[in-house]
Design a protein around this motif. Structure first.
Motif, mmCIF file in Angstrom:
data_model
loop_
_atom_site.group_PDB
_atom_site.id
_atom_site.type_symbol
_atom_site.label_atom_id
_atom_site.label_comp_id
_atom_site.label_asym_id
_atom_site.label_seq_id
_atom_site.Cartn_x
_atom_site.Cartn_y
_atom_site.Cartn_z
ATOM 1 N N HIS A 39 0.723 -1.269 0.223
ATOM 2 C CA HIS A 39 0.040 -0.043 -0.085
ATOM 3 C C HIS A 39 0.712 1.006 0.517
ATOM 4 C CE1 HIS A 39 -4.072 -2.099 0.797
ATOM 5 N NE2 HIS A 39 -3.246 -2.743 0.932
ATOM 6 N N ASP A 40 0.260 2.474 -0.149
ATOM 7 C CA ASP A 40 0.937 3.603 -0.520
ATOM 8 C C ASP A 40 1.447 3.940 0.930
ATOM 9 O OD1 ASP A 40 -1.567 3.677 1.441
ATOM 10 O OD2 ASP A 40 -2.187 4.915 -0.444
ATOM 11 N N ARG A 41 1.259 3.440 1.681
ATOM 12 C CA ARG A 41 1.834 4.466 3.473
ATOM 13 C C ARG A 41 3.051 3.455 3.649
ATOM 14 N NH1 ARG A 41 -1.260 3.573 7.323
ATOM 15 N NH2 ARG A 41 -3.001 3.313 5.857
ATOM 16 N N TYR A 42 3.439 1.805 2.805
ATOM 17 C CA TYR A 42 4.274 1.070 3.455
ATOM 18 C C TYR A 42 5.680 1.342 3.882
ATOM 19 C CZ TYR A 42 0.523 -1.817 3.883
ATOM 20 O OH TYR A 42 -0.798 -2.838 4.128
ATOM 21 N N PHE A 43 5.891 2.103 2.448
ATOM 22 C CA PHE A 43 7.563 2.896 2.837
ATOM 23 C C PHE A 43 7.803 3.761 3.847
ATOM 24 C CE2 PHE A 43 7.351 0.960 -1.801
ATOM 25 C CZ PHE A 43 8.305 0.469 -1.458
ATOM 26 N N PHE A 44 6.933 4.296 4.474
ATOM 27 C CA PHE A 44 6.909 4.834 6.092
ATOM 28 C C PHE A 44 8.148 5.149 6.709
ATOM 29 C CE2 PHE A 44 6.199 7.122 9.893
ATOM 30 C CZ PHE A 44 5.891 8.740 9.439
#
Length: 406
Positions: free
Chosen positions: A323-328
């Motif tokens: 998902h979009d936030r998985y590289f936080f």
């Protein structure tokens, strides 16, 4: 008014942290820090009124439902799809007359500060330069994905992210029990902590910890679920929540993520590609483990920091269903990396760029650029980190005098 008062309190907290860390010894640094903290809180204040669909359809309804079920007594029911530690906060918010939107966002902003503090501590392991230490703190605090994640989106990635960063700090500072306990807390808040957890085998190779230290992980995790169990929630199903949700990740190969599967839009053989991605992630880790085991005598703190960032970028890059936030975590650790490898400043720039493409896609409901642009940026980052790690392991120099962990 409650939101702005909360931001004021958090701004004061940030200032006190910097003061206690001894990073404001110069008058110029003191005034600059005060101005930057004010700017960081004003920026977040401008985001406080925004409501996303995640808040409208999920978070506020969970708070309302918990309130209707008696607040903390409602924890015995299967409300929401987050693990119970975050639900403890939502249950607490259900007792308040303050708008839950503000409380949810202020909680995340509190951990923005804790997260920046953790990056400061990581940086301090390598340098005593006040400029770099303050730079690491404020770059993290102003990192676009950090600001957007909590203050604008109302997400809680800063919570698990802060615990994960502090876990890495404690490991490098030779405090293994604290490190294991903090990664367990991170995992208890969000499954995405698993993107950092493979680095713990490298800590074992480097003798940063021993096998028995890992026993504190299940102990800590069990403790985090006990309050919900005490309220009547079944122990086993609560403990195995992530396993029970394993089938709910979705079937799409990519969800606004700059993973390799951004190039697989519309692929017909999704199941096969998914298995290939999982195999590639495991193969990457296996090669990394073999390399680091063979060069375990050269695994100093810098090599371990590079390895941690490499894992946090490469694993979600290769896996399907991201998902979009998985590289936080990659966003944040890239800041700590950049302050150790100043000439490689393109690393945090590329990681943040890749993450922001996903954030824009969700928050604006349209693509700023095709996600594959982010994939290319992350591929460059992975190549840079592999070369950097290879050089660090091949040209190991004696470690600097060990600083006393605070």
């Amino acid at each position: 008014m409650e939101a702005y008062f909360g931001l004021l309190v958090l701004g004061v907290l940030a200032f006190v942290i910097l003061w206690a860390e001894g990073a404001l010894r110069r008058r110029g640094a003191l005034f600059a820090a005060a101005a930057l903290i004010l700017a960081a809180m004003v920026l977040r204040g401008a985001c406080m009124e925004h409501e996303t669909l995640d808040y409208q359809y999920f978070l506020t309804r969970w708070v309302k439902t918990l309130g209707e079920q008696g607040g903390f007594r409602g924890l015995k029911w299967n409300i929401g799809n987050y693990n119970v530690p975050y639900l403890y906060f939502l249950a607490l918010f259900s007792y308040s007359t303050i708008r839950d939107l503000y409380l949810i966002k202020l909680l995340s902003i509190l951990f923005d500060v804790v997260l920046a503090w953790g990056v400061l501590r990581l940086t301090r392991l390598f340098t005593d330069n006040d400029g770099k230490i303050l730079g690491a703190f404020f770059v993290t605090l102003f990192l676009p994905t950090v600001v957007l994640n909590g203050a604008y989106w109302g997400q809680c990635d800063s919570i698990y992210g802060a615990f994960a960063v502090w876990s890495l700090y404690f490991a490098l500072a030779d405090r293994p029990i604290a490190s294991v306990c903090f990664i367990a807390l991170s995992f208890a808040f969000k499954l995405q902590a698993i993107f950092l957890m493979p680095v713990f085998l490298l800590f074992l190779f480097a003798r940063k910890m021993k096998w028995w230290h890992l026993a504190f992980f299940p102990v800590t995790y069990v403790v985090t679920v006990l309050p919900a169990v005490a309220m009547g929630r079944p122990f086993l199903s609560t403990l195995l929540l992530y396993f029970n949700q394993a089938g709910s990740v979705g079937d799409a190969l990519n969800y606004n993520s700059s993973s390799i599967f951004a190039f697989a839009t519309g692929a017909q053989n999704a199941e096969m590609l998914s298995k290939l991605g999982i195999a590639a992630a495991f193969a990457f880790l296996l090669v990394l483990y073999v390399l680091c085991f063979l060069r375990r005598r050269e695994l100093d703190n810098r090599a371990l920091l590079v390895s941690a960032l490499l894992i946090c970028v490469a694993v979600p890059f290769l896996l399907p269903h991201m998902h979009d936030r998985y590289f936080f975590l990659a966003d944040v650790l890239s800041v700590a990396f950049a302050f150790q490898f100043i000439t490689l400043v393109h690393v945090p720039v590329c990681v943040s760029f890749a993450s922001l493409l996903g954030y824009h896609a969700y928050l604006m409901q349209r693509f700023l650029l095709p996600m594959r642009y982010g994939t290319v940026a992350l591929a460059l980052v992975i190549l840079t980190l592999i070369v950097t790690l290879g050089v660090a392991l091949a040209q190991h120099s004696p470690a600097p005098p060990r600083r006393r962990a605070r």
